[in-house]
Design a protein around this motif. Sequence first.
Motif, PDB file in Angstrom:
ATOM      1  N   ALA A 165       0.832  -1.208   0.000  1.00  0.00           N
ATOM      2  CA  ALA A 165       0.000   0.000   0.000  1.00  0.00           C
ATOM      3  C   ALA A 165       0.863   1.252   0.000  1.00  0.00           C
ATOM      4  O   ALA A 165       0.554   2.241  -0.685  1.00  0.00           O
ATOM      5  CB  ALA A 165      -0.933  -0.008   1.211  1.00  0.00           C
ATOM      6  N   MET A 166       1.957   1.221   0.758  1.00  0.00           N
ATOM      7  CA  MET A 166       2.879   2.360   0.783  1.00  0.00           C
ATOM      8  C   MET A 166       3.489   2.594  -0.599  1.00  0.00           C
ATOM      9  O   MET A 166       3.579   3.740  -1.068  1.00  0.00           O
ATOM     10  CB  MET A 166       3.983   2.111   1.804  1.00  0.00           C
ATOM     11  N   ALA A 167       3.904   1.501  -1.257  1.00  0.00           N
ATOM     12  CA  ALA A 167       4.506   1.630  -2.591  1.00  0.00           C
ATOM     13  C   ALA A 167       3.498   2.193  -3.587  1.00  0.00           C
ATOM     14  O   ALA A 167       3.843   3.054  -4.418  1.00  0.00           O
ATOM     15  CB  ALA A 167       5.019   0.273  -3.063  1.00  0.00           C
ATOM     16  N   MET A 168       2.253   1.721  -3.522  1.00  0.00           N
ATOM     17  CA  MET A 168       1.226   2.227  -4.424  1.00  0.00           C
ATOM     18  C   MET A 168       0.950   3.702  -4.181  1.00  0.00           C
ATOM     19  O   MET A 168       0.770   4.483  -5.124  1.00  0.00           O
ATOM     20  CB  MET A 168      -0.061   1.412  -4.275  1.00  0.00           C
ATOM     21  N   ALA A 169       0.922   4.101  -2.905  1.00  0.00           N
ATOM     22  CA  ALA A 169       0.674   5.505  -2.582  1.00  0.00           C
ATOM     23  C   ALA A 169       1.805   6.391  -3.099  1.00  0.00           C
ATOM     24  O   ALA A 169       1.559   7.457  -3.698  1.00  0.00           O
ATOM     25  CB  ALA A 169       0.518   5.664  -1.076  1.00  0.00           C
ATOM     26  N   LEU A 170       3.047   5.951  -2.894  1.00  0.00           N
ATOM     27  CA  LEU A 170       4.184   6.735  -3.381  1.00  0.00           C
ATOM     28  C   LEU A 170       4.190   6.801  -4.906  1.00  0.00           C
ATOM     29  O   LEU A 170       4.495   7.853  -5.494  1.00  0.00           O
ATOM     30  CB  LEU A 170       5.487   6.117  -2.879  1.00  0.00           C
ATOM     31  N   ALA A 171       3.865   5.685  -5.550  1.00  0.00           N
ATOM     32  CA  ALA A 171       3.809   5.676  -7.011  1.00  0.00           C
ATOM     33  C   ALA A 171       2.725   6.618  -7.523  1.00  0.00           C
ATOM     34  O   ALA A 171       2.920   7.323  -8.514  1.00  0.00           O
ATOM     35  CB  ALA A 171       3.559   4.257  -7.513  1.00  0.00           C
ATOM     36  N   MET A 172       1.584   6.624  -6.828  1.00  0.00           N
ATOM     37  CA  MET A 172       0.480   7.476  -7.272  1.00  0.00           C
ATOM     38  C   MET A 172       0.839   8.960  -7.139  1.00  0.00           C
ATOM     39  O   MET A 172       0.596   9.762  -8.045  1.00  0.00           O
ATOM     40  CB  MET A 172      -0.764   7.164  -6.434  1.00  0.00           C
ATOM     41  N   VAL A 194      -0.943  -4.831 -10.987  1.00  0.00           N
ATOM     42  CA  VAL A 194      -2.258  -4.809 -11.627  1.00  0.00           C
ATOM     43  C   VAL A 194      -3.220  -3.942 -10.825  1.00  0.00           C
ATOM     44  O   VAL A 194      -4.005  -3.162 -11.383  1.00  0.00           O
ATOM     45  CB  VAL A 194      -2.810  -6.242 -11.781  1.00  0.00           C
ATOM     46  N   ALA A 195      -3.169  -4.064  -9.489  1.00  0.00           N
ATOM     47  CA  ALA A 195      -4.008  -3.220  -8.649  1.00  0.00           C
ATOM     48  C   ALA A 195      -3.672  -1.742  -8.867  1.00  0.00           C
ATOM     49  O   ALA A 195      -4.571  -0.889  -8.896  1.00  0.00           O
ATOM     50  CB  ALA A 195      -3.822  -3.594  -7.181  1.00  0.00           C
ATOM     51  N   TYR A 196      -2.396  -1.444  -9.050  1.00  0.00           N
ATOM     52  CA  TYR A 196      -1.998  -0.066  -9.337  1.00  0.00           C
ATOM     53  C   TYR A 196      -2.534   0.388 -10.691  1.00  0.00           C
ATOM     54  O   TYR A 196      -2.913   1.553 -10.858  1.00  0.00           O
ATOM     55  CB  TYR A 196      -0.472   0.042  -9.317  1.00  0.00           C
ATOM     56  N   GLY A 197      -2.587  -0.525 -11.655  1.00  0.00           N
ATOM     57  CA  GLY A 197      -3.180  -0.189 -12.946  1.00  0.00           C
ATOM     58  C   GLY A 197      -4.640   0.207 -12.803  1.00  0.00           C
ATOM     59  O   GLY A 197      -5.108   1.165 -13.429  1.00  0.00           O
ATOM     60  N   PHE A 198      -5.377  -0.508 -11.961  1.00  0.00           N
ATOM     61  CA  PHE A 198      -6.764  -0.128 -11.685  1.00  0.00           C
ATOM     62  C   PHE A 198      -6.830   1.243 -11.019  1.00  0.00           C
ATOM     63  O   PHE A 198      -7.714   2.048 -11.313  1.00  0.00           O
ATOM     64  CB  PHE A 198      -7.433  -1.177 -10.794  1.00  0.00           C
ATOM     65  N   LEU A 199      -5.892   1.503 -10.113  1.00  0.00           N
ATOM     66  CA  LEU A 199      -5.873   2.803  -9.435  1.00  0.00           C
ATOM     67  C   LEU A 199      -5.623   3.931 -10.421  1.00  0.00           C
ATOM     68  O   LEU A 199      -6.277   4.989 -10.355  1.00  0.00           O
ATOM     69  CB  LEU A 199      -4.789   2.793  -8.350  1.00  0.00           C
ATOM     70  N   GLN A 200      -4.690   3.736 -11.348  1.00  0.00           N
ATOM     71  CA  GLN A 200      -4.452   4.740 -12.385  1.00  0.00           C
ATOM     72  C   GLN A 200      -5.702   4.954 -13.234  1.00  0.00           C
ATOM     73  O   GLN A 200      -6.011   6.079 -13.630  1.00  0.00           O
ATOM     74  CB  GLN A 200      -3.283   4.298 -13.278  1.00  0.00           C
ATOM     75  N   LEU A 201      -6.410   3.883 -13.506  1.00  0.00           N
ATOM     76  CA  LEU A 201      -7.632   3.976 -14.296  1.00  0.00           C
ATOM     77  C   LEU A 201      -8.696   4.770 -13.564  1.00  0.00           C
ATOM     78  O   LEU A 201      -9.472   5.516 -14.170  1.00  0.00           O
ATOM     79  CB  LEU A 201      -8.144   2.572 -14.622  1.00  0.00           C
ATOM     80  N   ILE A 202      -8.742   4.632 -12.247  1.00  0.00           N
ATOM     81  CA  ILE A 202      -9.705   5.375 -11.443  1.00  0.00           C
ATOM     82  C   ILE A 202      -9.368   6.860 -11.417  1.00  0.00           C
ATOM     83  O   ILE A 202     -10.240   7.717 -11.576  1.00  0.00           O
ATOM     84  CB  ILE A 202      -9.744   4.817 -10.007  1.00  0.00           C
ATOM     85  N   VAL A 203      -8.090   7.165 -11.244  1.00  0.00           N
ATOM     86  CA  VAL A 203      -7.668   8.554 -11.060  1.00  0.00           C
ATOM     87  C   VAL A 203      -7.626   9.329 -12.376  1.00  0.00           C
ATOM     88  O   VAL A 203      -8.041  10.489 -12.443  1.00  0.00           O
ATOM     89  CB  VAL A 203      -6.288   8.596 -10.370  1.00  0.00           C
TER      90      VAL A 203
END
Length: 231
Positions: free
Chosen positions: A59-66, A107-116
């Motif tokens: 979750a930390m990595a995804m947040a930093l990437a976002m 893949v979850a990060y890909g969904f997050l990018q799609l949302i944002v």
Amino acid sequence: MSIFVTEVVDEWGSSYQLTGLGYGGLIAVMLVVLLAACFISGQKGGGRSFSARQLAFSAMAMALAMVTSMIKVVDLPMGGSVTLLSMLFISLTGYWFGLRAGLMTAVAYGFLQLIVDPYIISLPQMLTDYIFAFGALGLSGIFSKARNGMVKGYIAGVLGRYFFAFLSGLIFFGSYAADYNMSAPVYSLVYNGSYIGLEAAATLVLISLPPVSRGLARVKEMAAGERRAEK
């Protein structure tokens, strides 16, 4: 499908925007994918504490990437940008936890990018640009146990993303190649290679520096719950 997306027609053609239900569905899928990744590796790690640790680090990595994906050093007119090392943070999850967890978190990060920041012209394009392209960053997990695994893994993840970005440019955006007097394959190679390659080169220089390399190795130990013996 109109329940999840609405069609928008403008001077560039038709595209789709997510509805409220569409956003909700994507968030649910993203959470399921991330939790599944943690569960799978948690089983392999042999305990709940590791699974919880993995969830926290992923979750930390995804947040930093976002966050870093929104800091754009170079922003290209037709999409794509050089960001502040955002690909690195997602690649780290594969380096920390291996291929399966790395792929599922990416893949979850890909969904997050799609949302944002969604840009959808068709379902195949959406899958290629978001789910497959960003998901490929998890290929870094192939080298999680290799010598210089972070560098090798990052290159593998970036090449995976580049492959799917190239496919998207060739198949879905190749019509723009004529504006630059290029064939569609050359246009896609050059266009996508320009921003992905520039960010990758800068990142590789950074993570190859000895202090950074040692720091990343130490973070990996923390992610895995390991402790290095004091000398």
